[in-house]
Motif scaffolding. Structure first.
Motif, PDB file in Angstrom:
ATOM      1  N   UNK A  46      35.748  18.652   4.667  1.00 26.54           N
ATOM      2  CA  UNK A  46      36.420  19.721   4.925  1.00 26.54           C
ATOM      3  C   UNK A  46      36.270  21.251   4.287  1.00 26.54           C
ATOM      4  N   UNK A  47      36.017  21.253   3.117  1.00 29.03           N
ATOM      5  CA  UNK A  47      36.050  22.370   2.278  1.00 29.03           C
ATOM      6  C   UNK A  47      35.107  22.162   0.912  1.00 29.03           C
ATOM      7  N   UNK A  48      34.776  23.365   0.521  1.00 27.42           N
ATOM      8  CA  UNK A  48      34.024  23.168  -0.738  1.00 27.42           C
ATOM      9  C   UNK A  48      32.548  22.677  -0.972  1.00 27.42           C
ATOM     10  N   UNK A  49      32.140  22.715  -2.237  1.00 23.77           N
ATOM     11  CA  UNK A  49      30.778  22.065  -2.508  1.00 23.77           C
ATOM     12  C   UNK A  49      30.649  21.190  -3.519  1.00 23.77           C
ATOM     13  N   UNK A  50      30.025  20.083  -3.205  1.00 20.70           N
ATOM     14  CA  UNK A  50      29.627  19.159  -4.152  1.00 20.70           C
ATOM     15  C   UNK A  50      28.257  18.487  -4.352  1.00 20.70           C
ATOM     16  N   UNK A  51      27.847  18.539  -5.553  1.00 20.14           N
ATOM     17  CA  UNK A  51      26.336  17.918  -6.010  1.00 20.14           C
ATOM     18  C   UNK A  51      26.451  17.383  -7.132  1.00 20.14           C
ATOM     19  N   UNK A  52      25.176  16.527  -7.443  1.00 20.04           N
ATOM     20  CA  UNK A  52      25.073  15.908  -8.878  1.00 20.04           C
ATOM     21  C   UNK A  52      23.893  16.543  -9.707  1.00 20.04           C
ATOM     22  N   UNK A  53      24.089  16.528 -10.924  1.00 16.07           N
ATOM     23  CA  UNK A  53      23.128  17.312 -11.889  1.00 16.07           C
ATOM     24  C   UNK A  53      22.463  15.975 -12.520  1.00 16.07           C
ATOM     25  N   UNK A  54      21.338  15.758 -12.346  1.00 15.89           N
ATOM     26  CA  UNK A  54      20.495  14.651 -13.099  1.00 15.89           C
ATOM     27  C   UNK A  54      19.824  15.396 -14.172  1.00 15.89           C
ATOM     28  N   UNK A  55      20.028  14.698 -15.205  1.00 18.16           N
ATOM     29  CA  UNK A  55      19.158  15.315 -16.509  1.00 18.16           C
ATOM     30  C   UNK A  55      18.325  14.214 -17.203  1.00 18.16           C
ATOM     31  N   UNK A  56      17.376  14.231 -17.435  1.00 22.27           N
ATOM     32  CA  UNK A  56      16.446  13.415 -18.512  1.00 22.27           C
ATOM     33  C   UNK A  56      16.017  14.117 -19.607  1.00 22.27           C
ATOM     34  N   UNK A  57      16.041  13.364 -20.717  1.00 28.48           N
ATOM     35  CA  UNK A  57      15.716  13.906 -22.021  1.00 28.48           C
ATOM     36  C   UNK A  57      14.315  14.131 -22.023  1.00 28.48           C
ATOM     37  N   UNK A  58      13.779  14.686 -22.962  1.00 33.06           N
ATOM     38  CA  UNK A  58      12.199  14.474 -23.294  1.00 33.06           C
ATOM     39  C   UNK A  58      12.076  14.430 -24.519  1.00 33.06           C
ATOM     40  N   UNK A  59      10.898  13.839 -25.213  1.00 30.78           N
ATOM     41  CA  UNK A  59      10.342  13.656 -26.386  1.00 30.78           C
ATOM     42  C   UNK A  59      11.081  14.710 -27.416  1.00 30.78           C
TER      43      UNK A  59
END
Length: 229
Positions: A46-59
């Motif tokens: 209907x309205x608005x924005x949605x997304x997913x943030x994907x993070x991955x640590x490094x050494x």
């Protein structure tokens, strides 16, 4: 600095902050996880924005930025995942040396809300423009064509031609004055319309064209006729 310990401590803090929303994908060799974000007015489909943030640590995280990606299964106007990703990376580079995931998520949340506000404003402007154009089109239906002196003269000339009328100028160009009979025969529209009227009234009147004699035959002074014209 014990990078691994820093990362584990941050994960625990994030799980507490985003309880029930954060999803850990893997823990080895380094943590990879997803945190969803959405605009304040988001409503699926209907309205608005949605997304997913994907993070991955490094050494070496947090002395170097985490690996960042944006995941979404919807297409939003004014929202470009790659643009958001670059925005988060720029923020990460400004926060090197300290854990930063919460900061990055907050920056992304603010960015999404700004883009969503822009989309809403643009939608309202488009609707207002469409309404205005429709009202203008409706108004022009009742206005008709604007009449100028030039357009009237063009229309008048065509009207006269269609009706079989001759202007005084055209009569003079003939080089002679037209007789009553000629004028009568010339105005076919008048002749035919009168006869039609009589026929509809149940009578038929035969016109004797010989009655329309030349002015010369009537013996009337031509100067007098000219003055009357």
């Amino acid at each position: 600095m014990d990078h691994k310990e820093e990362q584990i401590n941050e994960i625990e803090a994030l799980e507490s902050i985003y309880c029930g929303e954060m999803e850990i994908i893997t823990t080895e060799p380094y943590h990879a996880f997803i945190i969803p974000i959405k605009s304040d007015d988001y409503e699926e489909g209907v309205a608005g924005i949605r997304c997913c943030l994907r993070f991955e640590y490094t050494e070496l995280y947090p002395e170097e930025p985490p690996i960042i990606d944006i995941e979404t299964d919807e297409d939003f106007e004014f929202f470009e995942p790659e643009e958001l990703k670059n925005h988060i990376i720029d923020e990460a580079n400004e926060n090197l040396g300290m854990v930063m995931i919460f900061t990055l998520v907050s920056v992304a949340q603010e960015w999404v809300n700004e883009k969503n506000d822009l989309a809403k404003i643009t939608k309202v402007e488009r609707e207002e423009k469409k309404k205005f154009e429709e009202e203008e089109a409706e108004r022009k239906k009742f206005e008709g064509t604007r009449v100028t002196v030039e357009s009237f003269l063009i229309w008048k000339q065509k009207f006269d031609e269609d009706m079989g009328f001759l202007s005084k100028k055209e009569i003079n160009e003939k080089g002679k004055k037209m007789t009553g009979r000629e004028l009568f025969m010339l105005d076919k529209s008048l002749n035919e319309s009168d006869l039609k009227f009589l026929e509809e009234g149940g009578e038929y009147v035969k016109v004797d064209e010989s009655l329309f004699q030349d002015i010369e035959d009537l013996g009337i002074d031509e100067d007098l006729v000219s003055d009357e014209d």
